[in-house]
Design a protein around this motif. Structure first.
Motif, PDB file in Angstrom:
ATOM      1  N   LEU A   1     -12.718 -15.206 -63.066  1.00  0.00           N
ATOM      2  CA  LEU A   1     -12.335 -15.328 -61.662  1.00  0.00           C
ATOM      3  C   LEU A   1     -12.553 -14.015 -60.920  1.00  0.00           C
ATOM      4  N   ALA A   2     -13.020 -14.121 -59.686  1.00  0.00           N
ATOM      5  CA  ALA A   2     -13.265 -12.931 -58.867  1.00  0.00           C
ATOM      6  C   ALA A   2     -11.947 -12.185 -58.671  1.00  0.00           C
ATOM      7  N   PRO A   3     -11.972 -10.843 -58.779  1.00  0.00           N
ATOM      8  CA  PRO A   3     -10.741 -10.065 -58.579  1.00  0.00           C
ATOM      9  C   PRO A   3     -10.061 -10.389 -57.237  1.00  0.00           C
ATOM     10  N   GLU A   4     -10.869 -10.630 -56.190  1.00  0.00           N
ATOM     11  CA  GLU A   4     -10.293 -10.962 -54.870  1.00  0.00           C
ATOM     12  C   GLU A   4      -9.549 -12.307 -54.928  1.00  0.00           C
ATOM     13  N   PHE A   5     -10.076 -13.240 -55.728  1.00  0.00           N
ATOM     14  CA  PHE A   5      -9.426 -14.546 -55.866  1.00  0.00           C
ATOM     15  C   PHE A   5      -8.065 -14.363 -56.544  1.00  0.00           C
ATOM     16  N   LEU A   6      -8.028 -13.550 -57.604  1.00  0.00           N
ATOM     17  CA  LEU A   6      -6.767 -13.309 -58.314  1.00  0.00           C
ATOM     18  C   LEU A   6      -5.753 -12.640 -57.387  1.00  0.00           C
ATOM     19  N   GLU A   7      -6.253 -11.786 -56.499  1.00  0.00           N
ATOM     20  CA  GLU A   7      -5.369 -11.122 -55.534  1.00  0.00           C
ATOM     21  C   GLU A   7      -4.785 -12.141 -54.543  1.00  0.00           C
TER      22      GLU A   7
ATOM     23  N   TYR B   1     -11.778 -21.132 -40.862  1.00  0.00           N
ATOM     24  CA  TYR B   1     -12.115 -21.823 -39.613  1.00  0.00           C
ATOM     25  C   TYR B   1     -10.858 -22.629 -39.281  1.00  0.00           C
ATOM     26  N   PRO B   2      -9.840 -21.932 -38.705  1.00  0.00           N
ATOM     27  CA  PRO B   2      -8.508 -22.539 -38.622  1.00  0.00           C
ATOM     28  C   PRO B   2      -8.501 -23.878 -37.889  1.00  0.00           C
ATOM     29  N   GLU B   3      -9.319 -23.990 -36.808  1.00  0.00           N
ATOM     30  CA  GLU B   3      -9.282 -25.260 -36.054  1.00  0.00           C
ATOM     31  C   GLU B   3      -9.812 -26.411 -36.900  1.00  0.00           C
ATOM     32  N   LYS B   4     -10.667 -26.107 -37.884  1.00  0.00           N
ATOM     33  CA  LYS B   4     -11.187 -27.156 -38.778  1.00  0.00           C
ATOM     34  C   LYS B   4     -10.398 -27.226 -40.079  1.00  0.00           C
ATOM     35  N   ARG B   5      -9.519 -26.249 -40.283  1.00  0.00           N
ATOM     36  CA  ARG B   5      -8.732 -26.141 -41.523  1.00  0.00           C
ATOM     37  C   ARG B   5      -9.630 -26.037 -42.753  1.00  0.00           C
ATOM     38  N   ILE B   6     -10.683 -25.223 -42.600  1.00  0.00           N
ATOM     39  CA  ILE B   6     -11.604 -24.945 -43.708  1.00  0.00           C
ATOM     40  C   ILE B   6     -11.433 -23.464 -44.058  1.00  0.00           C
ATOM     41  N   CYS B   7     -11.489 -23.162 -45.337  1.00  0.00           N
ATOM     42  CA  CYS B   7     -11.239 -21.803 -45.766  1.00  0.00           C
ATOM     43  C   CYS B   7     -12.266 -21.418 -46.824  1.00  0.00           C
ATOM     44  N   ARG B   8     -12.924 -20.275 -46.643  1.00  0.00           N
ATOM     45  CA  ARG B   8     -13.889 -19.824 -47.651  1.00  0.00           C
ATOM     46  C   ARG B   8     -13.328 -18.607 -48.385  1.00  0.00           C
ATOM     47  N   LEU B   9     -13.431 -18.628 -49.704  1.00  0.00           N
ATOM     48  CA  LEU B   9     -12.876 -17.525 -50.483  1.00  0.00           C
ATOM     49  C   LEU B   9     -13.700 -17.298 -51.745  1.00  0.00           C
ATOM     50  N   PRO B  10     -13.735 -16.050 -52.261  1.00  0.00           N
ATOM     51  CA  PRO B  10     -14.421 -15.802 -53.524  1.00  0.00           C
ATOM     52  C   PRO B  10     -13.675 -16.547 -54.632  1.00  0.00           C
ATOM     53  N   VAL B  11     -14.391 -17.126 -55.602  1.00  0.00           N
ATOM     54  CA  VAL B  11     -13.703 -17.839 -56.694  1.00  0.00           C
ATOM     55  C   VAL B  11     -14.081 -17.237 -58.046  1.00  0.00           C
ATOM     56  N   PHE B  12     -15.383 -17.278 -58.397  1.00  0.00           N
ATOM     57  CA  PHE B  12     -15.807 -16.835 -59.725  1.00  0.00           C
ATOM     58  C   PHE B  12     -16.593 -15.523 -59.658  1.00  0.00           C
ATOM     59  N   THR B  13     -16.856 -14.947 -60.831  1.00  0.00           N
ATOM     60  CA  THR B  13     -17.745 -13.787 -60.911  1.00  0.00           C
ATOM     61  C   THR B  13     -19.182 -14.284 -61.038  1.00  0.00           C
ATOM     62  N   GLU B  14     -20.128 -13.413 -60.734  1.00  0.00           N
ATOM     63  CA  GLU B  14     -21.559 -13.727 -60.906  1.00  0.00           C
ATOM     64  C   GLU B  14     -21.857 -14.106 -62.358  1.00  0.00           C
ATOM     65  N   GLU B  15     -21.303 -13.326 -63.290  1.00  0.00           N
ATOM     66  CA  GLU B  15     -21.595 -13.539 -64.717  1.00  0.00           C
ATOM     67  C   GLU B  15     -21.157 -14.928 -65.146  1.00  0.00           C
ATOM     68  N   PHE B  16     -19.959 -15.324 -64.695  1.00  0.00           N
ATOM     69  CA  PHE B  16     -19.471 -16.636 -65.091  1.00  0.00           C
ATOM     70  C   PHE B  16     -20.358 -17.737 -64.502  1.00  0.00           C
TER      71      PHE B  16
ATOM     72  N   ARG C   1      -3.204 -24.461 -56.670  1.00  0.00           N
ATOM     73  CA  ARG C   1      -2.047 -25.088 -56.019  1.00  0.00           C
ATOM     74  C   ARG C   1      -1.223 -24.110 -55.171  1.00  0.00           C
ATOM     75  N   PRO C   2      -1.018 -22.847 -55.612  1.00  0.00           N
ATOM     76  CA  PRO C   2      -0.301 -21.919 -54.723  1.00  0.00           C
ATOM     77  C   PRO C   2      -1.033 -21.710 -53.387  1.00  0.00           C
ATOM     78  N   ILE C   3      -2.364 -21.799 -53.418  1.00  0.00           N
ATOM     79  CA  ILE C   3      -3.159 -21.615 -52.188  1.00  0.00           C
ATOM     80  C   ILE C   3      -3.078 -22.875 -51.324  1.00  0.00           C
ATOM     81  N   THR C   4      -3.276 -24.047 -51.949  1.00  0.00           N
ATOM     82  CA  THR C   4      -3.283 -25.296 -51.163  1.00  0.00           C
ATOM     83  C   THR C   4      -1.889 -25.631 -50.633  1.00  0.00           C
ATOM     84  N   ALA C   5      -0.841 -25.147 -51.312  1.00  0.00           N
ATOM     85  CA  ALA C   5       0.526 -25.386 -50.819  1.00  0.00           C
ATOM     86  C   ALA C   5       0.707 -24.764 -49.439  1.00  0.00           C
TER      87      ALA C   5
END
Length: 300
Positions: free
Chosen positions: A52-58, A80-95, A145-149
Motif C-alpha cells: 500500500l502507498a505510504p500516503e494511503f496508509l496515512e 470532486y465534492p459536488e460529484k462525491r468522487i475521491c481520488r487517492l493513492p492506493v498501491f505501490t508501483e512494485e505491487f 471502511r474507515p475512509i468510506t464511513a
C-alpha cells in the motif's frame, strides 16, 4: 395479451436459471484453479502493508483517529465534492507490476476463466483466483471502511460488509472502452494497475439517471497506482484507449443494511432466495428477530 406475459415470465425464469448456473460454474472454476494453478508471485495473494502507498496508509491512520471528519479527509485526497468522487493513492508501483504480471500469467494458463461482469469480456474474477479472503476482505474491512464511513455515511459506508472484486483489461484487440452504466454496489473502488496506455479516461454523468445518453459529464484521468472511490449508483463509463493495455482493479462494495431495504438495481424491497457466497450483498434477517447488536449504520 397473456402470450406476451408468459413469454416474458419464461425469459425471466431462464435468466434466473442462467445466473444460478453462473454461480455454480464459478464455484467449480475456483476449485479447479486452487488445485491446479501454480501462482507466479504467491506473495501478492496475501495483503501486506508494504503493498500500500505510504500516503494511503496515512489517510487510513487519519480516518481511524478519534477526531477524524470529512473535511479533514478531503484535504488528503483529490476530490470532486459536488460529484462525491475521491481520488487517492492506493498501491505501490512494485505491487501493481507484480499483480499485473501474476494476472497475465493466469490469463496465459489453461485454467478455466469467467467473465468479470456482464459488460466486460476480458479480465479475472479475484474470488476465483482465491484472493477474496486473504486480500480483498481485509482491504475492505481494515483500510477502506474507515475512509468510506466518512465519505458515504448515507450509503452504509460505515458497514460495507461484502463485495465483488475483479480485474478488467482493455486493449486494442479486445475491449477498448465501456459504455455508460452504474454498478451493483453502494460504493465502488476503481484502481489503475497499469500497464502503459494512452487515453481511456473515466467519465461520470449524474447520480442514478437513465444511462443513455450522458449529457454533461466529468472526465477523470486514470493514474497508475491511484484509485477512485465513487457511489455505485453514479452513471459512469470508460472512454476508448488509444494505445497499450489498461488493467483496473474494481471492488464493488455492498452494505446489506442498505440493500435489504431497497435493491439498488430495481429500487424495490428485495425478495430474497438462497445463494452461495456473498449473494450480491443481501442478507435475510427473520422479521421477528430483534437485532442482537446496535446497527451503526441504521439510517435514522
Amino acid at each position: 395479451s397473456s402470450n406476451k406475459m408468459s413469454c416474458c415470465l419464461f425469459q425471466i425464469e431462464a435468466e434466473v436459471q442462467r445466473r444460478k448456473q453462473l454461480i455454480h460454474q464459478s464455484v467449480e472454476r475456483k476449485a479447479i484453479i486452487s488445485q491446479r494453478y501454480k501462482p507466479k508471485h504467491p506473495h501478492v495473494y496475501i495483503l501486506q502493508d508494504s503493498f500500500l502507498a505510504p500516503e494511503f496508509l496515512e489517510i487510513v491512520r487519519y480516518c481511524t483517529s478519534p477526531d477524524a471528519h470529512l473535511d479533514g479527509l478531503l484535504r488528503y485526497t483529490e476530490s470532486y465534492p459536488e460529484k462525491r468522487i475521491c481520488r487517492l493513492p492506493v498501491f505501490t508501483e512494485e505491487f501493481c507490476q507484480a499483480l499485473v504480471d501474476e494476472l497475465e500469467n493466469f490469463e496465459q494458463s489453461d485454467m478455466p476463466k469467467g467473465r468479470p461482469n456482464s459488460m466486460n469480456n476480458y479480465g479475472v474474477l479475484l474470488n476465483e483466483l482465491g484472493m477474496d479472503e486473504t486480500f480483498i476482505t481485509p482491504l475492505r474491512e481494515k483500510y477502506l471502511r474507515p475512509i468510506t464511513a466518512l465519505l458515504y455515511p448515507d450509503l452504509g459506508g460505515a458497514c460495507l460488509d461484502s463485495h465483488k472484486a475483479f480485474v478488467v483489461k482493455y486493449s486494442l484487440h479486445e475491449d477498448v472502452d465501456l459504455s455508460s452504466h452504474y454498478d451493483n454496489a453502494e460504493v465502488t473502488l476503481n484502481v489503475s494497475l497499469g500497464k502503459e496506455f494512452t487515453e481511456g479516461n473515466l467519465y461520470f454523468g449524474e447520480f442514478r439517471q437513465d444511462p443513455n445518453p450522458v449529457p454533461k459529464y466529468l472526465e477523470i484521468e486514470h493514474v497508475r497506482t491511484q484509485g477512485l472511490l465513487h457511489r455505485g449508483g453514479h452513471i459512469h463509463g470508460a472512454l476508448p484507449i488509444a494505445s497499450g493495455e489498461r488493467w483496473n482493479l474494481i471492488v464493488w462494495m455492498r452494505s446489506s443494511a442498505i440493500r435489504n431495504q431497497l435493491c439498488p438495481m430495481c429500487n424495490r424491497k428485495p425478495e430474497l432466495v438462497e445463494a452461495e457466497g456473498f449473494g450480491d450483498g443481501f442478507t435475510e434477517t427473520p422479521e421477528d428477530a430483534a437485532p442482537e447488536t446496535v446497527n451503526l449504520c441504521a439510517l435514522g
